[in-house]
Scaffold this motif. Structure first.
Motif, PDB file in Angstrom:
ATOM      1  N   ILE A   1      -0.508 -11.238   2.885  1.00  0.00           N
ATOM      2  CA  ILE A   1       0.170 -10.650   1.722  1.00  0.00           C
ATOM      3  C   ILE A   1       0.472  -9.174   1.955  1.00  0.00           C
ATOM      4  CG2 ILE A   1      -0.925 -12.196   0.054  1.00  0.00           C
ATOM      5  CD1 ILE A   1      -2.683  -9.824  -0.860  1.00  0.00           C
ATOM      6  N   MET A   2       1.412  -8.657   1.168  1.00  0.00           N
ATOM      7  CA  MET A   2       1.665  -7.222   1.057  1.00  0.00           C
ATOM      8  C   MET A   2       1.335  -6.848  -0.383  1.00  0.00           C
ATOM      9  SD  MET A   2       2.737  -6.477   4.110  1.00  0.00           S
ATOM     10  CE  MET A   2       2.963  -4.736   3.796  1.00  0.00           C
ATOM     11  N   PHE A   3       0.497  -5.804  -0.539  1.00  0.00           N
ATOM     12  CA  PHE A   3       0.006  -5.524  -1.872  1.00  0.00           C
ATOM     13  C   PHE A   3      -0.658  -4.149  -1.902  1.00  0.00           C
ATOM     14  CE2 PHE A   3      -3.689  -6.036  -4.829  1.00  0.00           C
ATOM     15  CZ  PHE A   3      -2.949  -6.035  -5.991  1.00  0.00           C
ATOM     16  N   GLY A   4      -0.613  -3.475  -3.051  1.00  0.00           N
ATOM     17  CA  GLY A   4      -1.259  -2.169  -3.169  1.00  0.00           C
ATOM     18  C   GLY A   4      -1.883  -1.974  -4.544  1.00  0.00           C
TER      19      GLY A   4
ATOM     20  N   ASN B   1      -8.253   4.859  -0.063  1.00  0.00           N
ATOM     21  CA  ASN B   1      -9.573   4.218   0.069  1.00  0.00           C
ATOM     22  C   ASN B   1      -9.463   2.832   0.708  1.00  0.00           C
ATOM     23  OD1 ASN B   1     -12.355   4.051  -0.239  1.00  0.00           O
ATOM     24  ND2 ASN B   1     -12.286   3.410  -2.379  1.00  0.00           N
ATOM     25  N   THR B   2      -8.445   2.640   1.547  1.00  0.00           N
ATOM     26  CA  THR B   2      -8.203   1.326   2.134  1.00  0.00           C
ATOM     27  C   THR B   2      -9.327   0.896   3.084  1.00  0.00           C
ATOM     28  OG1 THR B   2      -5.825   1.705   1.974  1.00  0.00           O
ATOM     29  CG2 THR B   2      -6.534  -0.019   3.478  1.00  0.00           C
ATOM     30  N   TRP B   3      -9.892   1.837   3.826  1.00  0.00           N
ATOM     31  CA  TRP B   3     -10.864   1.486   4.875  1.00  0.00           C
ATOM     32  C   TRP B   3     -12.149   0.891   4.294  1.00  0.00           C
ATOM     33  CZ3 TRP B   3     -15.704   3.725   6.470  1.00  0.00           C
ATOM     34  CH2 TRP B   3     -16.140   3.313   7.739  1.00  0.00           C
TER      35      TRP B   3
ATOM     36  N   VAL C   1      -6.383  12.907   0.581  1.00  0.00           N
ATOM     37  CA  VAL C   1      -7.302  12.690   1.699  1.00  0.00           C
ATOM     38  C   VAL C   1      -7.349  11.205   2.048  1.00  0.00           C
ATOM     39  CG1 VAL C   1      -8.816  14.656   1.199  1.00  0.00           C
ATOM     40  CG2 VAL C   1      -9.300  12.449   0.161  1.00  0.00           C
ATOM     41  N   GLU C   2      -7.716  10.955   3.289  1.00  0.00           N
ATOM     42  CA  GLU C   2      -7.937   9.574   3.724  1.00  0.00           C
ATOM     43  C   GLU C   2      -9.341   9.561   4.312  1.00  0.00           C
ATOM     44  OE1 GLU C   2      -4.360   7.881   5.578  1.00  0.00           O
ATOM     45  OE2 GLU C   2      -5.719   6.747   6.829  1.00  0.00           O
ATOM     46  N   ALA C   3     -10.197   8.699   3.801  1.00  0.00           N
ATOM     47  CA  ALA C   3     -11.601   8.762   4.198  1.00  0.00           C
ATOM     48  C   ALA C   3     -12.075   7.411   4.734  1.00  0.00           C
ATOM     49  CB  ALA C   3     -12.476   9.181   3.003  1.00  0.00           C
TER      50      ALA C   3
ATOM     51  N   THR D   1      -3.115  -5.075   1.082  1.00  0.00           N
ATOM     52  CA  THR D   1      -2.678  -5.843   2.254  1.00  0.00           C
ATOM     53  C   THR D   1      -3.834  -6.063   3.224  1.00  0.00           C
ATOM     54  OG1 THR D   1      -0.572  -4.694   2.014  1.00  0.00           O
ATOM     55  CG2 THR D   1      -0.975  -5.754   4.134  1.00  0.00           C
ATOM     56  N   LYS D   2      -4.790  -5.129   3.243  1.00  0.00           N
ATOM     57  CA  LYS D   2      -5.851  -5.160   4.235  1.00  0.00           C
ATOM     58  C   LYS D   2      -7.023  -6.022   3.727  1.00  0.00           C
ATOM     59  CE  LYS D   2      -3.033  -2.501   6.392  1.00  0.00           C
ATOM     60  NZ  LYS D   2      -2.963  -1.061   6.279  1.00  0.00           N
ATOM     61  N   TYR D   3      -8.113  -5.412   3.289  1.00  0.00           N
ATOM     62  CA  TYR D   3      -9.315  -6.201   2.989  1.00  0.00           C
ATOM     63  C   TYR D   3      -9.255  -6.978   1.673  1.00  0.00           C
ATOM     64  CZ  TYR D   3     -11.678  -4.306   7.015  1.00  0.00           C
ATOM     65  OH  TYR D   3     -12.022  -3.982   8.294  1.00  0.00           O
TER      66      TYR D   3
ATOM     67  N   GLY E   1       0.831  -1.202   0.000  1.00  0.00           N
ATOM     68  CA  GLY E   1       0.000   0.000   0.000  1.00  0.00           C
ATOM     69  C   GLY E   1       0.863   1.248   0.000  1.00  0.00           C
ATOM     70  N   LEU E   2       1.932   1.221   0.776  1.00  0.00           N
ATOM     71  CA  LEU E   2       2.802   2.400   0.829  1.00  0.00           C
ATOM     72  C   LEU E   2       3.462   2.655  -0.527  1.00  0.00           C
ATOM     73  CD1 LEU E   2       3.976   4.704   2.465  1.00  0.00           C
ATOM     74  CD2 LEU E   2       5.781   3.153   3.258  1.00  0.00           C
ATOM     75  N   ALA E   3       3.828   1.583  -1.225  1.00  0.00           N
ATOM     76  CA  ALA E   3       4.409   1.755  -2.569  1.00  0.00           C
ATOM     77  C   ALA E   3       3.380   2.364  -3.524  1.00  0.00           C
ATOM     78  CB  ALA E   3       4.913   0.413  -3.106  1.00  0.00           C
ATOM     79  N   ALA E   4       2.106   2.024  -3.346  1.00  0.00           N
ATOM     80  CA  ALA E   4       1.053   2.632  -4.178  1.00  0.00           C
ATOM     81  C   ALA E   4       0.989   4.142  -3.901  1.00  0.00           C
ATOM     82  CB  ALA E   4      -0.300   1.971  -3.893  1.00  0.00           C
ATOM     83  N   ILE E   5       1.129   4.529  -2.632  1.00  0.00           N
ATOM     84  CA  ILE E   5       1.092   5.945  -2.262  1.00  0.00           C
ATOM     85  C   ILE E   5       2.330   6.678  -2.797  1.00  0.00           C
ATOM     86  CG2 ILE E   5       1.230   7.540  -0.291  1.00  0.00           C
ATOM     87  CD1 ILE E   5      -0.466   5.416   1.255  1.00  0.00           C
ATOM     88  N   SER E   6       3.508   6.098  -2.577  1.00  0.00           N
ATOM     89  CA  SER E   6       4.738   6.787  -3.008  1.00  0.00           C
ATOM     90  C   SER E   6       4.794   6.890  -4.534  1.00  0.00           C
ATOM     91  CB  SER E   6       5.982   6.093  -2.445  1.00  0.00           C
ATOM     92  OG  SER E   6       6.030   4.756  -2.857  1.00  0.00           O
TER      93      SER E   6
ATOM     94  N   ALA F   1      -3.551  11.525   7.848  1.00  0.00           N
ATOM     95  CA  ALA F   1      -3.053  10.537   6.876  1.00  0.00           C
ATOM     96  C   ALA F   1      -2.243   9.447   7.582  1.00  0.00           C
ATOM     97  CB  ALA F   1      -2.187  11.217   5.825  1.00  0.00           C
ATOM     98  N   TYR F   2      -2.237   8.296   6.968  1.00  0.00           N
ATOM     99  CA  TYR F   2      -1.420   7.155   7.413  1.00  0.00           C
ATOM    100  C   TYR F   2       0.001   7.661   7.663  1.00  0.00           C
ATOM    101  CZ  TYR F   2       0.670   2.457   6.837  1.00  0.00           C
ATOM    102  OH  TYR F   2       1.346   1.284   6.994  1.00  0.00           O
ATOM    103  N   ARG F   3       0.544   7.324   8.824  1.00  0.00           N
ATOM    104  CA  ARG F   3       1.803   7.954   9.217  1.00  0.00           C
ATOM    105  C   ARG F   3       2.962   7.744   8.219  1.00  0.00           C
ATOM    106  NH1 ARG F   3       4.177   7.776  15.342  1.00  0.00           N
ATOM    107  NH2 ARG F   3       5.716   9.429  15.116  1.00  0.00           N
TER     108      ARG F   3
ATOM    109  N   SER G   1      -1.369  -3.261  11.123  1.00  0.00           N
ATOM    110  CA  SER G   1      -2.159  -3.738   9.991  1.00  0.00           C
ATOM    111  C   SER G   1      -3.547  -4.158  10.489  1.00  0.00           C
ATOM    112  CB  SER G   1      -1.487  -4.878   9.239  1.00  0.00           C
ATOM    113  OG  SER G   1      -2.035  -4.966   7.944  1.00  0.00           O
ATOM    114  N   TRP G   2      -4.409  -4.583   9.564  1.00  0.00           N
ATOM    115  CA  TRP G   2      -5.807  -4.936   9.827  1.00  0.00           C
ATOM    116  C   TRP G   2      -6.389  -5.432   8.521  1.00  0.00           C
ATOM    117  CZ3 TRP G   2      -8.712  -1.255   6.947  1.00  0.00           C
ATOM    118  CH2 TRP G   2      -8.055  -0.048   6.662  1.00  0.00           C
ATOM    119  N   GLY G   3      -7.682  -5.757   8.524  1.00  0.00           N
ATOM    120  CA  GLY G   3      -8.324  -6.207   7.291  1.00  0.00           C
ATOM    121  C   GLY G   3      -8.295  -7.708   7.111  1.00  0.00           C
TER     122      GLY G   3
HETATM  123  C1  PLP Z   1      -1.745  -0.260   5.911  1.00  0.00           C
HETATM  124  C2  PLP Z   1      -2.086   1.009   5.272  1.00  0.00           C
HETATM  125  C3  PLP Z   1      -1.333   1.535   4.226  1.00  0.00           C
HETATM  126  C4  PLP Z   1      -0.058   0.894   3.768  1.00  0.00           C
HETATM  127  O1  PLP Z   1      -0.208  -0.391   3.305  1.00  0.00           O
HETATM  128  P1  PLP Z   1       1.017  -1.435   3.328  1.00  0.00           P
HETATM  129  O2  PLP Z   1       0.562  -2.502   2.436  1.00  0.00           O
HETATM  130  O3  PLP Z   1       1.205  -1.843   4.768  1.00  0.00           O
HETATM  131  O4  PLP Z   1       2.226  -0.707   2.809  1.00  0.00           O
HETATM  132  C5  PLP Z   1      -1.769   2.691   3.636  1.00  0.00           C
HETATM  133  N1  PLP Z   1      -2.868   3.341   4.046  1.00  0.00           N
HETATM  134  C6  PLP Z   1      -3.613   2.883   5.061  1.00  0.00           C
HETATM  135  C7  PLP Z   1      -4.831   3.637   5.462  1.00  0.00           C
HETATM  136  C8  PLP Z   1      -3.248   1.725   5.705  1.00  0.00           C
HETATM  137  O5  PLP Z   1      -3.981   1.281   6.736  1.00  0.00           O
END
Ligand code: PLP
Length: 397
Positions: free
Chosen positions: A222-225, A190-192, A159-161, A213-215, A92-97, A116-118, A342-344
């Motif tokens: 897994i780790m995935f974005g 839109n992870t939530w 934004v993070e919603a 990675t989450k839902y 997910g972080l790689a998707a953001i970066s 925002a996610y730290r 993590s979660w999901g």
């Molecule tokens: C976990 C998370 C990420 C990052 O995802 P990774 O797969 O751990 O890099 C980004 N945004 C939110 C809101 C997250 O909870």
């Protein structure tokens, strides 16, 4: 390219059906329901002429395989009709970066919500700052007041919603209205809710990313974005994915595809159990406040109702003021709620958090110790019994 541009979002079937049917090609799979996990780098071309012309369905492992294409087709079909392409990332972080590097260049300015996610903040304050991109953090509840923070060089708003610890609900259409009038792109984490419950591209978002990675994965394995973009933003996202060499591992891609097939039932259960648990917690004397936008009492409820069709199993609670050791004793006593980031996944989690450690645009003063809970797929009465035990320990400490 590890990305898809094939149409599919116009499919008239309901989302639950599309999650099951999209990305399947029974004939190509010799009758089997699922595609194989293609492990591949080299793709062989039959003739020199084909090689010169790059004439082949797949060109190179980094740019995609039949497994990544199947997953992209499902992701694409879940997204809003505005979606022009979906890119896959190793986290997910790689998707953001990857997204932030695509939208801003040296000398630019971006706006990022204070909740925002730290690690997103760390990326802005670390790498983006190093490459000459300035970040201003804003109050997630700012709405159209965000106008005052724009500079002539503002290129994007993130934004993070809702925020994944504090659960404030930004007014995305209001923010997007201002951003677009100023020529800036809107990015949504839109992870939530996932696109199943929050169709952010329809609300004015240009680029919607998820920590798969989450839902999407859903099983904590897994780790995935993912990066979904509309026609305005997709060309720069696709180019940046290619330039950076971003791609996801074949086994994680396969597990993400498998996760998509059951996303609708898993999320529906997380939603139901999470909301019932939130209501139960709101009645507990140990709990000062529950931060869950699907609760009628939540300050973000009206926006949630307008912009979302469901909620996931993640929310937070503010406990009555007590020393941290009482909270820690409670956490140590829990048997079903694991402690971990993590979660999901299918399992319930509880972690303490403190937003005041990093916030700069807003003050975080919840009035008591805070816990973030992920309500998994266990029986709800068992989970309540576990928290009951935890509260007894909290009260005794
Ligand atoms: C976990 C998370 C990420 C990052 O995802 P990774 O797969 O751990 O890099 C980004 N945004 C939110 C809101 C997250 O909870």
């Amino acid at each position: 390219m590890n990305s898809s541009q094939r149409p599919g979002a116009q499919n008239p079937q309901q989302a639950e059906t599309r999650l099951v049917t999209a990305g399947r090609d029974t004939k190509a799979q010799k009758g089997f329901v699922n595609p194989p996990v293609f492990h591949g780098s080299t793709v062989l071309y039959p003739t020199a002429e084909d090689l010169h012309a790059h004439r082949s369905e797949f060109q190179y492992g980094r740019h995609g395989t039949p497994t990544t294409r199947a997953l992209q087709d499902v992701l694409m079909t879940l997204e809003s009709p505005q979606c022009a392409g979906v890119g896959l990332a190793p986290s997910g972080l790689a998707a953001i970066s990857t997204t932030l590097l695509a939208v801003a260049k040296a000398g630019d300015h971006i706006l990022v919500c204070d909740n925002a996610y730290r690690p997103t903040r760390n990326f802005c304050n670390g790498m983006l700052a190093r490459y000459g991109v300035e970040t201003t953090y804003f109050d997630p509840l700012i709405g159209s007041g965000i106008e005052a923070l724009f500079k002539p060089n503002t290129r994007a708003v993130l934004v993070e919603a809702p925020g994944s610890q504090s659960f404030e609900m930004p007014d995305i259409p209001a923010i997007a209205g201002v951003a677009h009038a100023r020529g800036a792109l809107v990015i949504d984490d839109n992870t939530w809710a996932t696109p199943l419950y929050h169709r952010s591209l329809e609300l004015g978002v240009d680029i919607s990313m998820q920590a798969g990675t989450k839902y999407i994965g859903g099983h904590s394995d897994i780790m995935f974005g993912t990066i979904s973009a509309n026609a305005t933003a997709w060309p720069i996202i696709a180019e940046n994915i290619r330039l950076l060499g971003v791609c996801a591992g074949p086994d994680d891609v396969y597990l993400a595809l498998r996760g998509m097939r059951t996303l609708s039932v898993r999320l529906a259960q997380h939603y139901r159990s999470g909301l019932e648990m939130a209501r139960w917690l709101a009645r507990r004397p140990e709990v000062l406040r529950v931060l869950h936008p699907a609760l009628e009492s939540d300050p973000g409820h009206a926006i949630w109702k307008r912009d979302f069709t469901g909620a996931s199993g993640l929310f937070s609670i503010v406990l009555q003021p007590k020393p941290q050791k009482a909270v820690d004793a409670m956490l140590d006593s829990l048997k079903l709620f694991g402690m971990g980031f993590s979660w999901g996944g299918f399992e319930s989690l509880a972690i303490p958090f403190d937003c005041s450690e990093y916030r700069t645009a807003t003050k975080w003063a919840p009035g008591g110790p805070t816990l973030r809970l992920h309500i998994g797929l266990e029986n709800l009465d068992d989970l309540k019994a576990d928290l009951d035990r935890g509260f007894a320990v909290f009260n005794a400490a």
